[in-house]
Design a protein around this motif. Structure first.
Motif, short mmCIF file in Angstrom:
data_model
loop_
_atom_site.label_atom_id
_atom_site.label_comp_id
_atom_site.label_asym_id
_atom_site.label_seq_id
_atom_site.Cartn_x
_atom_site.Cartn_y
_atom_site.Cartn_z
N LEU A 111 -26.21 -24.26 45.24
CA LEU A 111 -25.04 -23.51 44.78
C LEU A 111 -23.92 -24.49 44.46
N LEU A 112 -23.33 -24.34 43.28
CA LEU A 112 -22.24 -25.23 42.85
C LEU A 112 -20.99 -24.42 42.56
N ALA A 113 -19.91 -24.76 43.25
CA ALA A 113 -18.62 -24.11 43.01
C ALA A 113 -17.64 -25.13 42.44
N CYS A 114 -17.11 -24.84 41.27
CA CYS A 114 -16.11 -25.69 40.65
C CYS A 114 -14.76 -24.98 40.68
N GLY A 115 -13.69 -25.73 40.74
CA GLY A 115 -12.38 -25.09 40.75
C GLY A 115 -11.29 -26.03 41.19
N ASP B 224 -40.04 -26.22 37.82
CA ASP B 224 -39.88 -27.35 38.71
C ASP B 224 -39.60 -26.91 40.15
N GLY B 225 -39.57 -25.59 40.40
CA GLY B 225 -39.33 -25.10 41.74
C GLY B 225 -37.91 -25.26 42.21
N LEU B 226 -37.00 -25.62 41.30
CA LEU B 226 -35.61 -25.86 41.63
C LEU B 226 -34.69 -25.07 40.72
N GLN B 227 -33.56 -24.66 41.25
CA GLN B 227 -32.58 -23.98 40.41
C GLN B 227 -31.18 -24.29 40.93
N LEU B 228 -30.28 -24.55 40.01
CA LEU B 228 -28.88 -24.68 40.35
C LEU B 228 -28.15 -23.45 39.84
N MET B 229 -27.34 -22.85 40.70
CA MET B 229 -26.58 -21.66 40.30
C MET B 229 -25.09 -21.93 40.44
N PHE B 230 -24.34 -21.44 39.47
CA PHE B 230 -22.90 -21.56 39.45
C PHE B 230 -22.31 -20.46 40.32
N LEU B 231 -21.55 -20.84 41.34
CA LEU B 231 -20.95 -19.88 42.27
C LEU B 231 -19.47 -19.69 41.94
N CYS B 232 -19.05 -18.43 41.83
CA CYS B 232 -17.66 -18.17 41.47
C CYS B 232 -17.22 -16.81 41.95
N GLY B 233 -15.93 -16.55 41.81
CA GLY B 233 -15.39 -15.24 42.08
C GLY B 233 -15.32 -14.41 40.82
N ALA B 234 -15.01 -13.14 40.97
CA ALA B 234 -14.96 -12.25 39.81
C ALA B 234 -13.89 -12.68 38.81
N ASP B 235 -12.84 -13.36 39.29
CA ASP B 235 -11.78 -13.80 38.38
C ASP B 235 -12.30 -14.83 37.40
#
Length: 271
Positions: A11-15, A141-152
């Motif tokens: 899980l990747l959170a940017c901000g 590849d058995g791997l996944q990166l997901m972008f984590l964010c809020g509704a805003d």
């Protein structure tokens, strides 16, 4: 089922994380619970990536402080970590490029070890084996990166010139995202009204926070400017750091005032 049949997720959170709050950290826990409850995923790592100073957001203090506060906030976590790459870039980096960067790092790490948690970081995840199940959406590849964010952040996709359309395609269409909802927002309606997000709706995991938590960094900064206590809104280490360095004042809130936000400036020039 054997956990090896699950898709491993980072899980990747940017901000801005200006400053990081307990709600930012809570988002990771909510997302992990939701994804693992599907029986399709095993969340192996969470990454916090603070934006660089070149983002030019009003009130944005120096990245070195935001980075250190984020590190202090994750000291007690065995699976959430902080990466300085984005914050150290001399120019603002599009979020799609940031996601791409960490996905490449994730694949390279997987080539060197079967356990992502042992690469670069000393933290160990605590995930019970009986949470595992079969996956019907496993990547090749058995791997996944997901972008984590809020509704805003999800709704900001509709702000003119804030996001490039091809970047939304890449982030949501290729990688996928987990969106944590807050009271007062209606992300389902926003997805329904957006043809692009509707197209990728299967890649958007909506997570409802039933324990209401309305902490926002903007409100925290306002309280700090007014000399009010912010304890229990932020990790104690972050509160102490802010006090030690005398961060967040009326003067710091005016930083970048009148400056056009970097993505809007860049995307306007392109168009």
């Amino acid at each position: 089922m054997d956990g090896q049949h699950l898709t491993k997720v980072v899980l990747l959170a940017c901000g801005s994380f200006n400053p990081i709050t307990n709600m930012h950290l809570r988002m990771f826990e909510l997302a992990r619970d939701h994804l693992e409850d599907t029986g399709q995923y095993r969340v192996v790592k969470g990454i916090i990536s603070p934006v660089g100073d070149a983002y030019k957001k009003k009130g944005l203090i120096e990245a070195c402080h935001r980075l250190e506060m984020a590190r202090l906030s994750t000291d007690s976590s065995d699976w959430i970590t902080v990466d300085p790459w984005e914050s150290l870039q001399p120019e603002w980096v599009e979020t799609a490029k940031v996601v791409r960067h960490y996905y490449k790092e994730m694949l390279e790490a997987e080539q060197n070890t079967d356990d992502l948690d042992t690469v670069k970081y000393a933290k160990k995840r605590r995930i019970e084996e009986n949470h595992f199940g079969a996956s019907s959406h496993q990547k090749k590849d058995g791997l996944q990166l997901m972008f984590l964010c809020g509704a805003d952040v999800l709704e900001s996709f509709g702000v003119p010139n804030l996001w490039k359309q091809e970047d939304i395609d890449e982030i949501v269409g290729r990688y996928g995202m987990v969106c944590i909802t807050r009271s007062g927002s209606d992300p389902h309606k926003f997805i329904h009204q957006s043809d692009k997000l509707w197209k990728y709706r299967q890649n958007i995991h909506m997570v409802r926070e039933w324990v209401t938590n309305e902490i926002s960094a903007t409100q925290v900064r306002r309280s700090l400017r007014r000399g009010r206590s912010v304890r229990y809104l932020l990790p104690d280490g972050v509160v102490h750091y802010i006090q030690e360095h005398a961060l967040y004042s009326a003067e710091s809130e005016q930083r970048n005032a009148g400056v056009v936000l970097a993505p809007i400036q860049k995307n306007t020039e392109v168009s």
